[in-house]
Design an enzyme around this catalytic site. Structure first.
Site, short mmCIF file in Angstrom:
data_model
loop_
_atom_site.label_atom_id
_atom_site.label_comp_id
_atom_site.label_asym_id
_atom_site.label_seq_id
_atom_site.Cartn_x
_atom_site.Cartn_y
_atom_site.Cartn_z
N CYS A 111 0.81 -1.23 0.00
CA CYS A 111 0.00 0.00 0.00
C CYS A 111 0.84 1.27 0.00
O CYS A 111 0.30 2.37 -0.15
CB CYS A 111 -0.97 0.00 1.18
N HIS A 249 -2.83 7.33 3.32
CA HIS A 249 -3.37 6.08 2.81
C HIS A 249 -4.70 5.80 3.51
O HIS A 249 -4.80 5.91 4.74
CB HIS A 249 -2.38 4.95 3.07
N ASN A 279 -10.27 1.13 0.80
CA ASN A 279 -8.83 1.00 0.62
C ASN A 279 -8.53 0.50 -0.78
O ASN A 279 -8.79 -0.66 -1.10
CB ASN A 279 -8.27 0.03 1.67
#
Length: 322
Positions: A111, A249, A279
């Site tokens: 990520c 994030h 996400n």
């Protein structure tokens, strides 16, 4: 020469899945999901691939930049879910944009991938002389997760975001911080499938779905986010309190809220889109950045901090001046 951000872009698949859809095959509820994650819905790619998402986001950023395809010398794609290994997704994107010749490669730091790709692109622009580059983050997480695991499948969506970088007179990209600490407890894992060959057996099958120990990831993420922000600000030579917006994030709303409290930064400074995007892994930061860029809130000279964390356990941050 200094490097700046010319433009941003994003693409989210049109098909959306609300929390109520999960009640059809999981023991869960909208209230359970929202209270633990802050997520109400996510976008899911039905027929589109990671290449498709990445190309559409990159095309929007390229159009907004005012550059022609032949002016792009470098394409970097950040992704955890490439739909092709050969050629790499970046080469597919280059072809889709009509760029005949440009360096291209993929980056996977989970990520944190987009910010790793941003740092790699900056380095190559400085050392190889590229004038313009496209950096795109894209993932089809719906192909990676275990849809029977309610602790993970509700967290993710599909999407892509992109930026166009330019090497010129103005310094826009002020810092790139990257880090990775060893995941000794295997709190976030996903294996590639293995197969037998004429020379060896694959052995016991590996778990090819995403596996996560949520509480351990959250503890790491909050501290890593704060550390990365401070390191990127120090490298840029700016004070954290002078940063106008933080683009984190989008893994879990509670992580962002906890980091806000730890760093004593008001939540109003954090860009949050997790409620309707979830996400999107490599696409998370650039999608949120494009939402901020299109909001009309940014003023010339504003400082913006991009920050991410992920498997590995990786973390990264960059400070940009708009």
């Amino acid at each position: 020469m200094p490097i700046s951000l010319l433009s941003t872009g994003r693409y989210l698949p049109p098909f959306t899945v609300g929390n109520d859809a999960f009640t059809q095959f999981l023991d869960t509820s909208d209230e359970w999901i929202v209270s633990r994650t802050g997520i109400h819905q996510r976008h899911i790619a039905q027929e589109e691939t990671t290449t498709d998402l990445a190309t559409k986001a990159a095309a929007q950023a390229l159009e907004r930049s005012g550059l022609a395809p032949e002016e792009i010398g470098l394409v970097v794609c950040a992704t955890v879910t490439p739909d092709t290994s050969v050629p790499m997704v970046a080469a597919n994107v280059k072809r889709g944009l009509g760029i005949e010749r440009a360096a291209a490669f993929d980056v996977n730091a989970n990520c944190s991938s987009f910010l790793y790709a941003l740092a790699a692109a900056r380095g190559m622009m400085e050392t190889c002389g590229f004038a313009n580059a496209i950096v795109v983050g894209a993932d089809c997480n719906s192909q990676l997760i275990d849809w029977s695991d309610r602790s993970t499948c509700v967290l993710f969506g599909d999407g892509a975001g992109a930026v166009v970088l330019h090497r010129g007179e103005e310094a826009g990209l002020l810092s790139c911080y990257v880090d990775c600490v060893t995941d000794t407890d295997h709190v976030l894992t996903c294996h590639y499938p293995r197969k037998d060959t004429p020379f060896c057996k694959a052995g016991a099958p590996h778990n090819t779905d995403l596996y996560m120990k949520g509480s351990a990831v959250m503890r790491f993420a909050v501290k890593a986010l704060a550390k990365a922000v401070r390191a990127a600000a120090a490298e840029a030579g700016v004070a954290v309190e002078d940063i106008a917006y933080f683009v984190p994030h989008q893994a879990n709303l509670r992580i962002i809220q906890s980091a806000s409290k730890l760093m004593k930064i008001p939540m109003e400074k954090f860009v949050v889109d997790i409620d309707h995007v979830a996400n999107t892994s490599s696409g998370s930061v650039p999608v949120a950045l494009d939402i901020l860029n299109c909001s009309g809130q940014l003023k010339k000279g504003d400082l913006v901090c991009l920050v991410a964390f992920g498997g590995g356990l990786s973390s990264a941050a960059s400070v940009i001046r708009v």
